[in-house]
Design a protein around this motif. Structure first.
Motif, PDB file in Angstrom:
ATOM      1  N   VAL A  40       0.843  -1.200   0.000  1.00  0.00           N
ATOM      2  CA  VAL A  40       0.000   0.000   0.000  1.00  0.00           C
ATOM      3  C   VAL A  40       0.875   1.246   0.000  1.00  0.00           C
ATOM      4  N   VAL A  41       1.896   1.268   0.846  1.00  0.00           N
ATOM      5  CA  VAL A  41       2.801   2.421   0.925  1.00  0.00           C
ATOM      6  C   VAL A  41       3.452   2.676  -0.435  1.00  0.00           C
ATOM      7  N   ASP A  42       3.960   1.633  -1.059  1.00  0.00           N
ATOM      8  CA  ASP A  42       4.611   1.793  -2.368  1.00  0.00           C
ATOM      9  C   ASP A  42       3.642   2.299  -3.423  1.00  0.00           C
ATOM     10  N   SER A  43       2.432   1.767  -3.431  1.00  0.00           N
ATOM     11  CA  SER A  43       1.488   2.191  -4.465  1.00  0.00           C
ATOM     12  C   SER A  43       1.070   3.648  -4.276  1.00  0.00           C
ATOM     13  N   VAL A  44       0.879   4.088  -3.038  1.00  0.00           N
ATOM     14  CA  VAL A  44       0.542   5.498  -2.804  1.00  0.00           C
ATOM     15  C   VAL A  44       1.743   6.381  -3.119  1.00  0.00           C
ATOM     16  N   ALA A  45       2.937   5.957  -2.762  1.00  0.00           N
ATOM     17  CA  ALA A  45       4.141   6.747  -3.074  1.00  0.00           C
ATOM     18  C   ALA A  45       4.264   6.970  -4.574  1.00  0.00           C
ATOM     19  N   GLY A  50       6.450  10.492  -4.830  1.00  0.00           N
ATOM     20  CA  GLY A  50       7.381  10.826  -3.762  1.00  0.00           C
ATOM     21  C   GLY A  50       7.445   9.715  -2.739  1.00  0.00           C
ATOM     22  N   SER A  51       8.055  10.005  -1.616  1.00  0.00           N
ATOM     23  CA  SER A  51       8.156   8.995  -0.572  1.00  0.00           C
ATOM     24  C   SER A  51       7.280   9.393   0.611  1.00  0.00           C
ATOM     25  N   LEU A  52       7.015   8.398   1.434  1.00  0.00           N
ATOM     26  CA  LEU A  52       6.191   8.601   2.619  1.00  0.00           C
ATOM     27  C   LEU A  52       7.033   8.313   3.847  1.00  0.00           C
ATOM     28  N   ALA A  53       6.811   9.052   4.894  1.00  0.00           N
ATOM     29  CA  ALA A  53       7.516   8.817   6.147  1.00  0.00           C
ATOM     30  C   ALA A  53       6.597   8.077   7.104  1.00  0.00           C
ATOM     31  N   ALA A  54       7.144   7.097   7.794  1.00  0.00           N
ATOM     32  CA  ALA A  54       6.366   6.390   8.806  1.00  0.00           C
ATOM     33  C   ALA A  54       6.148   7.325   9.988  1.00  0.00           C
ATOM     34  N   ALA A  55       4.925   7.362  10.462  1.00  0.00           N
ATOM     35  CA  ALA A  55       4.603   8.194  11.627  1.00  0.00           C
ATOM     36  C   ALA A  55       4.580   7.302  12.862  1.00  0.00           C
TER      37      ALA A  55
END
Length: 171
Positions: A40-45, A50-55
């Motif tokens: 999911v993270v990769d597909s949204v990125a 861009g990249s996503l940071a873990a919160a």
């Protein structure tokens, strides 16, 4: 859409890991469930380029709200939605889906009528199938005209589980 301040959280649920992606203003822009949260993270990125940071915090309290939903004590989600990953008729249809009350269902055709295009039931199905926002936009509440379920992320068993959890009637 260039990535600026996007963060994600992962919450364990009975239907798999719920991965929520938030904007800098704490609006949820994507929420998906998967056995592999990084998918999911990769597909949204890719979508936001861009990249996503873990919160490490429960952004907007969504993790807690998901827990309450699955334990049966919550019927609505109180989180801002950013519709940036949807557009056109798909966005209109999904905004109508968001209005279907907990424990109720609507057919794809009924949602098409609500969205102002009564003959666009297949387009509603496509919008539901490819939505970046599950659960907070309850696409599981959209069923076939004959009362049969259809699928939720390719899994009828998950759709049945969610509708049973909400006490919705269906065939």
């Amino acid at each position: 859409m260039a990535a600026q301040g996007y963060r994600y959280t992962v919450t364990a649920t009975p239907i798999g890991a719920a991965v929520a992606v938030f904007t800098a203003s704490d609006a949820v822009v994507a929420l998906g469930t998967a056995e592999d949260p990084l998918w999911v993270v990769d597909s949204v990125a890719q979508e936001i380029r861009g990249s996503l940071a873990a919160a490490d915090e429960d952004i907007a309290g969504l993790g807690s709200q998901l827990g309450e939903y699955f334990d049966g004590s919550r019927t609505t989600f109180d989180v801002a939605i950013d519709w940036a990953l949807t557009d056109g008729f798909a966005r209109m249809a999904l905004q109508c889906v968001a209005e279907i009350p907990h424990g109720e269902t609507a057919s794809y055709g009924e949602v098409a009528e609500m969205a102002g295009r009564p003959r666009a039931h297949r387009a509603v199905g496509t919008a539901c199938r490819f939505t970046p926002l599950t659960l907070v936009v309850p696409v599981h509440r959209v069923i076939r005209a004959d009362g049969s379920l259809g699928e939720f992320s390719g899994r009828e068993d998950v759709k049945r589980f969610l509708l049973d959890l909400e006490g919705a009637s269906f065939r």
